[in-house]
Design an enzyme around this catalytic site. Sequence first.
Site, short mmCIF file in Angstrom:
data_model
loop_
_atom_site.label_atom_id
_atom_site.label_comp_id
_atom_site.label_asym_id
_atom_site.label_seq_id
_atom_site.Cartn_x
_atom_site.Cartn_y
_atom_site.Cartn_z
N ARG A 19 58.15 35.70 -30.90
CA ARG A 19 59.46 36.14 -30.41
C ARG A 19 60.43 34.96 -30.31
O ARG A 19 60.05 33.89 -29.85
CB ARG A 19 59.32 36.85 -29.05
CG ARG A 19 58.58 38.15 -29.19
CD ARG A 19 58.62 39.03 -27.96
NE ARG A 19 57.63 40.09 -28.13
CZ ARG A 19 57.83 41.22 -28.81
NH1 ARG A 19 59.02 41.45 -29.36
NH2 ARG A 19 56.87 42.11 -28.94
N ASP A 20 61.66 35.20 -30.77
CA ASP A 20 62.70 34.17 -30.72
C ASP A 20 62.99 33.82 -29.26
O ASP A 20 63.07 34.70 -28.40
CB ASP A 20 63.97 34.69 -31.41
CG ASP A 20 64.95 33.57 -31.73
OD1 ASP A 20 65.13 33.26 -32.92
OD2 ASP A 20 65.54 33.03 -30.78
N ILE A 21 63.18 32.54 -29.00
CA ILE A 21 63.43 32.07 -27.63
C ILE A 21 64.81 32.53 -27.13
O ILE A 21 65.04 32.61 -25.92
CB ILE A 21 63.30 30.52 -27.59
CG1 ILE A 21 62.95 30.04 -26.19
CG2 ILE A 21 64.54 29.83 -28.13
CD1 ILE A 21 62.50 28.59 -26.14
N ASN B 13 68.23 32.13 -42.95
CA ASN B 13 69.36 31.21 -43.04
C ASN B 13 68.95 29.98 -43.84
O ASN B 13 67.80 29.52 -43.74
CB ASN B 13 69.81 30.79 -41.64
CG ASN B 13 70.34 31.95 -40.83
OD1 ASN B 13 71.01 32.83 -41.36
ND2 ASN B 13 70.01 31.99 -39.54
N GLU C 178 69.12 26.21 -38.18
CA GLU C 178 68.98 25.20 -37.12
C GLU C 178 67.62 24.54 -37.13
O GLU C 178 67.48 23.38 -36.76
CB GLU C 178 69.21 25.85 -35.75
CG GLU C 178 70.65 26.29 -35.53
CD GLU C 178 70.84 27.09 -34.25
OE1 GLU C 178 69.83 27.43 -33.59
OE2 GLU C 178 72.00 27.37 -33.92
N VAL C 179 66.60 25.31 -37.52
CA VAL C 179 65.24 24.78 -37.54
C VAL C 179 64.79 24.72 -39.00
O VAL C 179 64.75 25.74 -39.69
CB VAL C 179 64.28 25.67 -36.72
CG1 VAL C 179 62.86 25.11 -36.79
CG2 VAL C 179 64.73 25.75 -35.26
N HIS D 224 62.04 30.35 -42.11
CA HIS D 224 61.62 31.47 -41.27
C HIS D 224 62.51 32.67 -41.55
O HIS D 224 63.68 32.55 -41.89
CB HIS D 224 61.69 31.11 -39.78
CG HIS D 224 62.98 30.51 -39.36
ND1 HIS D 224 63.29 29.18 -39.58
CD2 HIS D 224 64.06 31.04 -38.73
CE1 HIS D 224 64.51 28.94 -39.12
NE2 HIS D 224 64.99 30.05 -38.60
N MET D 225 61.91 33.84 -41.38
CA MET D 225 62.61 35.11 -41.53
C MET D 225 62.82 35.70 -40.14
O MET D 225 61.88 35.81 -39.36
CB MET D 225 61.77 36.06 -42.39
CG MET D 225 62.33 37.45 -42.54
SD MET D 225 61.12 38.52 -43.38
CE MET D 225 61.44 38.09 -45.09
N HIS D 226 64.07 36.06 -39.82
CA HIS D 226 64.35 36.75 -38.56
C HIS D 226 64.14 38.25 -38.78
O HIS D 226 64.64 38.80 -39.77
CB HIS D 226 65.81 36.55 -38.13
CG HIS D 226 66.20 35.14 -37.83
ND1 HIS D 226 66.44 34.68 -36.56
CD2 HIS D 226 66.41 34.08 -38.64
CE1 HIS D 226 66.79 33.41 -36.59
NE2 HIS D 226 66.79 33.02 -37.85
P1 DGP Z 1 67.91 29.48 -37.55
O1 DGP Z 1 69.32 29.35 -37.09
O2 DGP Z 1 67.76 30.52 -38.62
O3 DGP Z 1 67.29 28.14 -37.93
O4 DGP Z 1 67.10 30.06 -36.32
C1 DGP Z 1 66.32 29.29 -35.46
C2 DGP Z 1 65.84 30.20 -34.37
O5 DGP Z 1 64.72 29.61 -33.74
C3 DGP Z 1 66.87 30.47 -33.28
O6 DGP Z 1 67.17 31.87 -33.26
C4 DGP Z 1 66.17 30.05 -31.99
C5 DGP Z 1 64.73 29.92 -32.38
N1 DGP Z 1 64.01 28.85 -31.71
C6 DGP Z 1 64.35 27.53 -31.71
N2 DGP Z 1 63.45 26.83 -31.00
C7 DGP Z 1 62.51 27.71 -30.57
C8 DGP Z 1 61.30 27.58 -29.81
O7 DGP Z 1 60.91 26.49 -29.37
N3 DGP Z 1 60.61 28.71 -29.56
C9 DGP Z 1 61.01 29.94 -30.04
N4 DGP Z 1 60.24 30.99 -29.73
N5 DGP Z 1 62.13 30.11 -30.77
C10 DGP Z 1 62.86 29.00 -31.03
#
Ligand code: DGP
Length: 117
Positions: free
Chosen positions: A30-32, A88, A96-97, A101-103
């Site tokens: 799950r996204d944080i 993205n 950002e990361v 990854h796929m949302h």
């Molecule tokens: P993007 O912008 O596509 O790179 O999305 C990165 C996503 O990663 C963003 O929606 C927040 C999520 N995220 C960043 N750090 C963490 C983390 O430490 N844990 C979790 N569960 N999600 C994270």
Amino acid sequence: MPQETIFSKIIRREIPANIVYQDDQVTAFRDINPQAPTHILLVPNKLIPTVNDVTAEDEQMLGRLFTVARRIAEQEGIAESGYRLLINCNRDGGQEVFHLHMHLVGGRPLGPMLKRA
Ligand code: DGP
């Protein structure tokens, strides 16, 4: 070698995350910072920084991302109502990361795909 991100630590379970699925190729958690009632990230276990770095070798694993997404959408109860899958890439894509990854986002009407800048 590309630089690891926090996602590698989540995949290795070195730091906590709400992992909903894991196999030998893909981890989903799950996204944080969820943007909708369901917001799950599907991540290749292999570190691929961006879509620009995928190769033909990755094709089977990339297909796995979709079959896992389908299964999770069913588990979350949003398969019929609908959801959005998005990836993205780099700065203009809002990445950002830098671990591909796929949302998987759903659980509410998501509206139009893009906001005007
Ligand atoms: P993007 O912008 O596509 O790179 O999305 C990165 C996503 O990663 C963003 O929606 C927040 C999520 N995220 C960043 N750090 C963490 C983390 O430490 N844990 C979790 N569960 N999600 C994270």
